[in-house]
Write a protein that holds these residues in place. Structure first.
Motif, PDB file in Angstrom:
ATOM      1  N   ALA C 100       0.843  -1.203   0.000  1.00  0.00           N
ATOM      2  CA  ALA C 100       0.000   0.000   0.000  1.00  0.00           C
ATOM      3  C   ALA C 100       0.877   1.252   0.000  1.00  0.00           C
ATOM      4  N   MET C 103       2.418   1.789  -3.337  1.00  0.00           N
ATOM      5  CA  MET C 103       1.401   2.264  -4.290  1.00  0.00           C
ATOM      6  C   MET C 103       1.148   3.753  -4.114  1.00  0.00           C
ATOM      7  N   ARG C 111      -0.835   4.828 -10.700  1.00  0.00           N
ATOM      8  CA  ARG C 111      -1.736   4.436  -9.612  1.00  0.00           C
ATOM      9  C   ARG C 111      -3.030   3.769 -10.048  1.00  0.00           C
ATOM     10  N   LEU C 115      -3.998   0.097  -8.720  1.00  0.00           N
ATOM     11  CA  LEU C 115      -5.243  -0.100  -7.990  1.00  0.00           C
ATOM     12  C   LEU C 115      -6.072  -1.200  -8.643  1.00  0.00           C
ATOM     13  N   ILE C 119      -7.498  -4.734  -7.150  1.00  0.00           N
ATOM     14  CA  ILE C 119      -8.929  -5.028  -7.106  1.00  0.00           C
ATOM     15  C   ILE C 119      -9.264  -6.280  -7.914  1.00  0.00           C
ATOM     16  N   LEU C 180      -6.316  -1.949   0.372  1.00  0.00           N
ATOM     17  CA  LEU C 180      -7.152  -0.838  -0.078  1.00  0.00           C
ATOM     18  C   LEU C 180      -7.374   0.257   0.978  1.00  0.00           C
ATOM     19  N   TYR C 183      -4.059   2.028   1.636  1.00  0.00           N
ATOM     20  CA  TYR C 183      -3.691   2.853   0.483  1.00  0.00           C
ATOM     21  C   TYR C 183      -4.504   4.139   0.467  1.00  0.00           C
ATOM     22  N   SER C 184      -5.818   4.033   0.720  1.00  0.00           N
ATOM     23  CA  SER C 184      -6.614   5.256   0.611  1.00  0.00           C
ATOM     24  C   SER C 184      -6.269   6.233   1.727  1.00  0.00           C
ATOM     25  N   GLU C 187      -2.844   7.693   0.579  1.00  0.00           N
ATOM     26  CA  GLU C 187      -2.933   8.510  -0.616  1.00  0.00           C
ATOM     27  C   GLU C 187      -3.410   9.916  -0.288  1.00  0.00           C
TER      28      GLU C 187
END
Lengths: 374, 272, 296
Positions: C100, C103, C111, C115, C119, C180, C183-184, C187
């Motif tokens: 993560a 990324m 990106r 991603l 997914i 996920l 990462y969010s 980010e």
């Protein structure tokens, strides 16, 4: 033939289009509108002006039918609107976000309301064309909302809400999303369209300049109440309270105690200083606290005491704000009170008479200041 | 490149190798000549041929597709309704219970969902078959649809609906003519999610299917318990291929349309 | 009227197919007497919403459950489920965080693809992804072949049908759920924060420890719950990759039901599993709530 001034509110015969009768609106414990009574007349351009949270948007949403009235009544053209849903009201609204349907073209957006009425196709087309011409959007009819500029979107929203020829058009911060230059042009366009269509406009805004420019009457609101309703000129020249005076434009407020004099009132504002003189139609008791509101542009600034001035006071320049066409001088009086005075910059900068630290005289006439109770 | 060090490059390479190597091996060995799945003996597509002749797999696949289409479609309708009720429904009796019931199946272990539904079907004397699997799949996937749709509805500008009402729409027309077309992408991805969940599900289907309706995961599971087989590798490869094509296409399409939108907006901004 | 239908249809569906079945499980697990008389047919009150539910709650009797938890087999199964779920969650975090992080640091134009790559496995069949490891981990599988070939080991390792295989399976299948949310969170982080930290005298490592980790905490917590909660009730992974001594509650429940046909015990096992899950679920909800409030 003398042109009659548009002032139906002064005419006891005139029937109001909208009547708020003791309207109260509560959300849980919070009172958004408190016991409000107000009439709005046909063809008016009526502004609701106030800071955010003052209840102006709630008032407008009650007119549109999105909020119910907790107590009291709202009548439109004499009819009680209590149980009329928004889709059954001859009222249209222009939303702050414009709320243009992103999946429909400009043409379809404008036709949306007409189609709901089930009108014949050619009639709808004719009306849409008319609205497109009125708002100068003919070229953009086939575009989607995201394919046009902010100003164009604003005009689509206006065209869509006017298409059904509503008795009443509500505008929620209609120019809020536009930049300053575009906003000024659009203000005049709005007034023009209002005049052409003869629709009653009720507009919500927090921008006092906008309200002053476009309105026939302005209602200044605070905490769920209307503080003053009057024409823009009256609001500016004769505010009924410190709140209104302060909200509209720039103002100096001097607190003092009134004493009746032969031709007005004497206001004692600082010990050892000559009282100020002011005229007012209102009655003040001797010894009553009052507030003098004086607009900066009505305060003259000079090096010597003007011989014939009714009110004159000495002070020292603390700050000068140069605004191009005018300058605002911040002058400190003996008791520490700051007074702003404006003077037009008719001369070049280098030849300006006053500068920082200068001792100057401020003066104004006995009608320049407004005496306020609160 | 800011701060993109060897460390980051390594973790990406190793990470994605970990994610994709097992599937890659599966795909490669589905083309293996030999039945011994761990020994390479030359290229062959024979396992695809024998898979297509295996009637029990074909039957199971057909059952699965029927179940997936039926359950994801019903789930999309119910899930969208549930999302609308939760986001726009205001207050009503039992709202808390309702939102609890919508979110609980998301975290409920599948064994419990499966067991409880089975006990219900037996309790009311419902014969198990395709119908009961559809009911079961609809129930849990409607909750996923509802989460997808409600997250879109939350960011949906409510004044669009109000504008529709203001222009004379009934609430139902406002939903049909304004809300639904705008949230359609979320509804479609909700359907896809429900469809995939139904295709994938082993546990709940095992409880609720009964002997008359064998879905593909049930069939695969019983085969896999015996160990690795080249037919299953071939089947997996087909499924992976379908999913990859689907997901990549979908992401390209959505990328394209968002790029087009951006271009339009920039053009509109320049035009003024 | 339309509003009523709009609410009633999904509501009744969930009551009938989620709430009522669950109450049936609860009922069966609670009443010993009903053991001898399946199919236990209490009058199902379809219209009973909240009131009916409350009624059931009033009848809760924990004695049967105390008995169940004292039974060594089940007790061990719960403990070992918790242990496996916990260890695999930590492992997933250790594997997922660097991915993560990398990324989030990757150039902007990479990106979306990265991603998508995370997914994609999520849309691929869970069963197939678990299955793909059987060929790798078995005694003559690819991993052993590779290790023998490199000479690291001389005899094949037994990995398949052990808890190690279960850990690998869980880490592999749930990795996207960990990546996920982290990462969010990463980010969203403003890159200048790290520069500010370094400007104020942090080394890179301490900047990471003092700035990056705390700012991605919510993502880490969310990711851990998203792995831990489903791993606890996992059935497919232990039954395909685990051995006969791998005790996981999902597997025990399955066997209790399908092999032993003991419905009341299976129901009781299910109820306890849910009770164990309540704590992490509530904690997870709180974390999400807090996150939403902070975003506003």
């Amino acid at each position: 033939m003398a042109q009659t001034v548009f002032a139906p509110w002064d005419d006891p015969q005139a029937k109001p289009l909208i009547q708020f009768k003791n309207v109260t609106k509560r959300f849980g414990d919070f009172t958004a509108i408190e016991n409000l009574t107000q009439d709005i007349y046909e063809r008016e351009f009526f502004s609701l002006l106030g800071p955010s949270g003052c209840g102006k948007t709630t008032l407008m949403r009650m007119l549109a039918g999105f909020e119910n009235v907790t107590e009291g009544q709202i009548l439109i053209a004499g009819q009680d609107m209590a149980h009329v849903p928004p889709n059954k009201r001859a009222v249209n609204m222009m939303f702050q976000s414009y709320a243009l349907f992103p999946h429909l073209s400009v043409w379809e957006n404008i036709a949306f309301g007409l189609k709901r009425e089930g009108k014949p196709k050619d009639e709808i087309a004719a009306r849409v064309e008319e609205m497109l011409r009125l708002t100068r959007l003919v070229k953009f009819a086939k575009r989607k909302p995201h394919q046009i500029s902010g100003g164009q979107r604003q005009r689509v929203a206006l065209a869509r809400s006017l298409a059904k020829a509503p008795k009443l058009l509500l505008l929620d911060e209609p120019l809020g999303a536009l930049d300053k230059k575009l906003r000024q042009d659009t203000q005049f366009e709005l007034m023009d369209i209002q005049e052409k269509t003869g629709t009653t406009f009720v507009i919500v805004t927090h921008d006092q300049e906008e309200a002053m420019t476009v309105s026939s009457r302005v209602a200044v609101m605070d905490e769920g109440r209307i503080i003053q309703v009057a024409t823009p000129a009256q609001i500016y020249e004769a505010p009924n309270s410190v709140y209104v005076a302060d909200f509209i434009g720039d103002v100096n407020i001097i607190n003092g105690v009134a004493t009746k004099a032969e031709d007005g009132y004497l206001i004692t504002w600082a010990e050892g200083q000559a009282p100020f003189m002011a005229k007012t139609p209102n009655l003040f008791a001797d010894g009553q606290t009052c507030h003098l509101a004086i607009r900066p542009e009505k305060v003259a600034i000079s090096a010597e005491r003007p011989a014939d001035a009714v009110n004159a006071v000495e002070g020292q320049i603390i700050d000068i704000a140069y605004l191009g066409n005018i300058s605002t001088y911040h002058v400190k009086l003996v008791n520490g009170q700051m007074i702003k005075a404006q003077a037009a910059n008719t001369r070049r900068l280098s030849r300006r008479t006053f500068t920082w630290e200068d001792r100057v005289w401020l003066s104004w006439t006995d009608t320049a200041a407004v005496m306020l109770e609160r | 490149m800011r701060r993109f060090s060897w460390f980051n490059a390594t973790s990406l390479t190793v990470g994605f190798a970990f994610l994709y190597l097992p599937m890659l091996i599966l795909i490669i060995y589905s083309f293996n000549e030999s039945r011994l799945v761990t020994v390479w003996a030359g290229f062959s597509t024979q396992w695809y041929g024998s898979l297509l002749q295996n009637q029990s797999f074909l039957d199971a696949a057909w059952v699965t597709i029927q179940v997936a289409i039926a359950s994801s479609t019903i789930a999309t309708v119910l899930g969208t309704m549930a999302a609308y009720v939760l986001v726009r429904g205001g207050r009503f009796m039992g709202r808390t219970v309702f939102s609890g019931m919508v979110y609980a199946p998301l975290v409920m272990p599948e064994v419990i969902t499966g067991l409880s539904l089975l006990l219900l079907f037996i309790g009311i004397g419902l014969d198990r078959g395709i119908f009961t699997v559809v009911l079961a799949h609809t129930t849990f996937s409607m909750c996923f649809v509802s989460v997808v749709v409600s997250s879109r509805l939350v960011s949906f500008d409510k004044s669009l609906e109000e504008a529709a009402l203001d222009l004379g729409c009934s609430p139902f027309d406002a939903f049909r003519l304004v809300t639904l077309p705008i949230i359609a992408p979320a509804v479609i991805s909700g359907w896809l999610l429900a469809f995939t969940l139904s295709l994938d599900d082993l546990v709940i289907a095992s409880f609720t299917a009964g002997p008359s309706a064998t879905t593909l995961p049930i069939r695969i599971f019983s085969a896999v318990r015996m160990g690795v087989s080249p037919e299953i590798n071939a089947l997996s490869t087909i499924m992976i291929a379908i999913v990859t094509v689907g997901v990549v296409t979908a992401s390209i399409v959505s990328k394209r349309s968002s790029l087009a939108q951006q271009r339009d907006e920039q053009a509109a901004a320049r035009a003024t | 009227m339309r509003r009523f239908i709009l609410i009633a249809v999904p509501y009744l569906w969930l009551v009938a197919l989620f709430l009522v079945p669950f109450l049936i499980v609860l009922k069966i697990s609670l009443s010993d007497i009903a053991l001898s008389i399946p199919p236990y047919t209490p009058q199902l009150d379809w219209t009973a919403g909240w009131a009916g539910f409350k009624d059931f709650l009033g009848q809760l009797d924990f004695e049967n459950f105390t008995f169940l938890t004292q039974d060594p087999l089940y007790w061990r199964a719960y403990v070992s489920s918790l242990q496996i779920a916990l260890i695999s969650t930590v492992l997933t975090l250790l594997v997922g965080y660097p991915i993560a992080y990398a990324m989030a640091q990757a150039p902007d134009e990479w990106r979306p693809t990265l991603l998508l790559l995370v997914i994609l496995p999520f849309w691929t069949s869970f069963l197939i992804r678990v299955y793909s490891w059987i060929g790798i981990l078995s005694n003559e599988g690819f991993l052993n072949q590779f290790l023998l070939w490199t000479g690291v080991i001389s005899t094949p390792l037994t990995i398949l049908n052990t808890n190690t295989a279960v850990y690998i399976g869980i880490v592999y299948t749930y990795l996207p759920f960990m990546i996920l949310p982290i990462y969010s969170a990463l980010e969203k982080m403003d890159g200048s924060l790290l520069e500010a930290a370094e400007d104020l005298g942090c080394s890179r490592l301490s900047a990471f420890w003092l700035v990056t980790i705390p700012l991605s905490k919510a993502g880490i917590i969310a990711g851990c719950f998203l792995v831990f909660i489903p791993a606890l009730g996992e059935f497919v992974i232990p039954s395909l990759l685990g051995g006969s001594d791998t005790l996981m509650i999902g597997k025990v429940l399955w066997e209790e039901f399908f092999s032993n046909r003991d419905w009341p015990v299976a129901s009781a096992v299910a109820v306890i599993l849910l009770l164990i899950l309540v704590v992490p679920i509530v904690l997870f909800q709180r974390n999400e709530q807090k996150q939403r409030e902070m975003d506003q």
